[in-house]
Write an enzyme that holds these catalytic residues in place. Structure first.
Site, PDB file in Angstrom:
ATOM      1  N   ASN A  13       0.878  -1.168   0.000  1.00 27.36           N
ATOM      2  CA  ASN A  13       0.000   0.000   0.000  1.00 27.36           C
ATOM      3  C   ASN A  13       0.918   1.221   0.000  1.00 27.36           C
ATOM      4  O   ASN A  13       1.457   1.597   1.033  1.00 27.36           O
ATOM      5  CB  ASN A  13      -0.883  -0.035   1.254  1.00 27.36           C
ATOM      6  CG  ASN A  13      -1.728   1.222   1.379  1.00 27.36           C
ATOM      7  OD1 ASN A  13      -1.802   2.021   0.448  1.00 27.36           O
ATOM      8  ND2 ASN A  13      -2.360   1.400   2.537  1.00 27.36           N
ATOM      9  N   LYS A  15       0.223   4.224  -0.375  1.00 26.57           N
ATOM     10  CA  LYS A  15      -0.416   5.442   0.166  1.00 26.57           C
ATOM     11  C   LYS A  15      -0.128   6.626  -0.774  1.00 26.57           C
ATOM     12  O   LYS A  15      -0.027   6.428  -1.982  1.00 26.57           O
ATOM     13  CB  LYS A  15       0.031   5.693   1.607  1.00 26.57           C
ATOM     14  CG  LYS A  15      -0.157   4.437   2.460  1.00 26.57           C
ATOM     15  CD  LYS A  15      -0.011   4.655   3.929  1.00 26.57           C
ATOM     16  CE  LYS A  15      -0.211   3.315   4.645  1.00 26.57           C
ATOM     17  NZ  LYS A  15      -0.247   3.424   6.087  1.00 26.57           N
ATOM     18  N   HIS A  98      -9.673   1.322   4.308  1.00 31.39           N
ATOM     19  CA  HIS A  98      -8.433   1.504   5.067  1.00 31.39           C
ATOM     20  C   HIS A  98      -8.686   2.454   6.241  1.00 31.39           C
ATOM     21  O   HIS A  98      -9.467   3.403   6.116  1.00 31.39           O
ATOM     22  CB  HIS A  98      -7.327   2.046   4.159  1.00 31.39           C
ATOM     23  CG  HIS A  98      -5.988   2.017   4.811  1.00 31.39           C
ATOM     24  ND1 HIS A  98      -5.580   2.994   5.698  1.00 31.39           N
ATOM     25  CD2 HIS A  98      -4.982   1.110   4.750  1.00 31.39           C
ATOM     26  CE1 HIS A  98      -4.362   2.676   6.139  1.00 31.39           C
ATOM     27  NE2 HIS A  98      -3.980   1.552   5.577  1.00 31.39           N
ATOM     28  N   GLU A 100      -7.066   4.823   7.400  1.00 29.79           N
ATOM     29  CA  GLU A 100      -6.809   6.245   7.115  1.00 29.79           C
ATOM     30  C   GLU A 100      -8.001   6.865   6.393  1.00 29.79           C
ATOM     31  O   GLU A 100      -8.305   8.045   6.570  1.00 29.79           O
ATOM     32  CB  GLU A 100      -5.507   6.388   6.304  1.00 29.79           C
ATOM     33  CG  GLU A 100      -4.292   6.178   7.204  1.00 29.79           C
ATOM     34  CD  GLU A 100      -3.081   5.598   6.508  1.00 29.79           C
ATOM     35  OE1 GLU A 100      -3.008   5.623   5.261  1.00 29.79           O
ATOM     36  OE2 GLU A 100      -2.182   5.099   7.223  1.00 29.79           O
ATOM     37  N   GLU A 170      -5.873  -4.886  10.167  1.00 31.21           N
ATOM     38  CA  GLU A 170      -4.868  -3.860  10.437  1.00 31.21           C
ATOM     39  C   GLU A 170      -5.221  -3.105  11.713  1.00 31.21           C
ATOM     40  O   GLU A 170      -6.035  -2.171  11.684  1.00 31.21           O
ATOM     41  CB  GLU A 170      -4.812  -2.859   9.272  1.00 31.21           C
ATOM     42  CG  GLU A 170      -4.397  -3.480   7.960  1.00 31.21           C
ATOM     43  CD  GLU A 170      -3.741  -2.454   7.048  1.00 31.21           C
ATOM     44  OE1 GLU A 170      -2.673  -2.740   6.529  1.00 31.21           O
ATOM     45  OE2 GLU A 170      -4.294  -1.343   6.881  1.00 31.21           O
ATOM     46  N   GLY A 176       1.942   2.338  10.645  1.00 30.64           N
ATOM     47  CA  GLY A 176       2.904   3.437  10.497  1.00 30.64           C
ATOM     48  C   GLY A 176       3.536   3.866  11.801  1.00 30.64           C
ATOM     49  O   GLY A 176       4.172   4.909  11.882  1.00 30.64           O
ATOM     50  N   SER A 216       2.927  -2.075  10.247  1.00 33.79           N
ATOM     51  CA  SER A 216       4.372  -2.125  10.517  1.00 33.79           C
ATOM     52  C   SER A 216       4.984  -3.497  10.257  1.00 33.79           C
ATOM     53  O   SER A 216       5.923  -3.901  10.935  1.00 33.79           O
ATOM     54  CB  SER A 216       4.676  -1.661  11.942  1.00 33.79           C
ATOM     55  OG  SER A 216       4.233  -0.334  12.130  1.00 33.79           O
ATOM     56  N   GLY A 238       4.816   1.206   4.803  1.00 33.42           N
ATOM     57  CA  GLY A 238       6.178   1.741   4.747  1.00 33.42           C
ATOM     58  C   GLY A 238       7.180   0.835   4.038  1.00 33.42           C
ATOM     59  O   GLY A 238       7.936   1.287   3.171  1.00 33.42           O
TER      60      GLY A 238
HETATM   61  P1  PGA Z   1       2.480   0.284   7.584  1.00 33.13           P
HETATM   62  O1  PGA Z   1       1.061   0.488   6.846  1.00 33.13           O
HETATM   63  O2  PGA Z   1       3.039  -1.024   7.085  1.00 33.13           O
HETATM   64  O3  PGA Z   1       3.290   1.463   7.193  1.00 33.13           O
HETATM   65  O4  PGA Z   1       2.186   0.229   9.055  1.00 33.13           O
HETATM   66  C1  PGA Z   1       0.202  -0.591   6.630  1.00 33.13           C
HETATM   67  C2  PGA Z   1      -1.062  -0.082   5.991  1.00 33.13           C
HETATM   68  O5  PGA Z   1      -1.510   1.007   6.362  1.00 33.13           O
HETATM   69  O6  PGA Z   1      -1.637  -0.740   5.116  1.00 33.13           O
END
Ligand code: PGA
Length: 256
Positions: A13, A15, A98, A100, A170, A176, A216, A238
């Site tokens: 992802n 983002k 998601h 976010e 998640e 993140g 993460s 990330g």
């Molecule tokens: P992250 O994001 O691996 O940076 O924690 C995962 C996601 O939001 O899908």
């Protein structure tokens, strides 16, 4: 059906990251590293990079996804993109719900369900995200929250359509933040998700469902997470922005 029969899916992802030049660079670095992967490899890129990503991945084992789509086919929805528009480009996957989107863009369980049905109508594969906040975990209501998110997201979805669905667990507090759920915490909630799906549909549908962990995930912790029976893959933020790191997770999923 065992985990080994379900097949793992590792999805990046991206983002709101990478311009077109960076998209080309990242994909060209990734291609040789994942070409013999024994799992599905997906990159979900910003809308403006979809065409570039589709061109760069043509003829490879890397599939391309978007990070959202609207529930109407067309109309006065300024700033939105429909599932049909993604399909027309050749996009095969879309992330929906998601955290976010839920946190910053007022996405709700019901709008996730509407978007999901629109995406399924276009035969897109949907990665639908669920997960609890830190508050919810500390209040001991993780499984209630996740169950409700699953039940609402999958409302009016047919057994047949479930073949096009992946669920990503998640935990919001792990996204993140560098704070990963332990493999046992991830496995427990992924197991809950499989049980809920079994209640809504049946055991067979639940056993065929691919469930990812996201939050993460990185080359250091992926082996332990992906070794769990109910964790069939990962949604990677990330670490998907670095070809080597993303490929290391793909390698781990191929082995587990
Ligand atoms: P992250 O994001 O691996 O940076 O924690 C995962 C996601 O939001 O899908």
């Amino acid at each position: 059906m065992k985990k080994s029969d379900r097949g793992a899916v590792i999805a990046g992802n991206w983002k709101m990251n990478n311009d077109r030049v960076q998209t080309r660079e990242l994909i060209s670095g990734l291609k040789p590293l994942v070409e013999s992967a024994d799992c599905d490899v997906v990159i979900c890129v910003p809308f403006t990079n979809l065409e570039t990503a589709l061109n760069e991945t043509a003829g490879t084992n890397i599939k391309v996804g978007a990070q959202n789509c609207h529930f109407e086919a067309s109309g006065a929805y300024t700033g939105e993109i429909s599932a049909g528009m993604l399909k027309e480009l050749g996009v095969e996957y879309v992330i929906l719900g998601h955290s976010e989107r839920r946190q910053y863009f007022a996405e709700t369980n019901s709008t996730v369900n509407l978007r999901l049905k629109a995406a399924l109508k276009e035969n897109l594969n949907v990665i639908v995200c669920v997960g609890e906040t830190l508050d919810e975990r500390e209040n001991g209501i993780t499984s209630e929250i996740v169950s409700m998110q699953i039940k609402t997201a999958l409302k009016d979805v047919s057994t047949e359509q479930m073949q096009n669905i992946i669920v990503a667990y998640e935990p919001v507090w792990a996204i993140g933040t560098g704070r990963t759920a332990t493999a046992d915490q991830a496995a427990e909630v992924c197991g809950t998700i499989r049980n809920v799906v079994s209640e809504i549909f049946d055991v067979d549908v639940s056993k065929k469902l691919t469930i990812q962990y996201g939050g993460s995930m990185n080359p250091k912790n992926c082996d332990e997470l992906l070794s769990k029976e109910d964790v069939d893959g990962g949604l990677i933020g990330g670490a998907s922005l670095k070809a080597k790191d993303f490929a290391a997770i793909v390698d781990s999923a191929s082995k587990n």
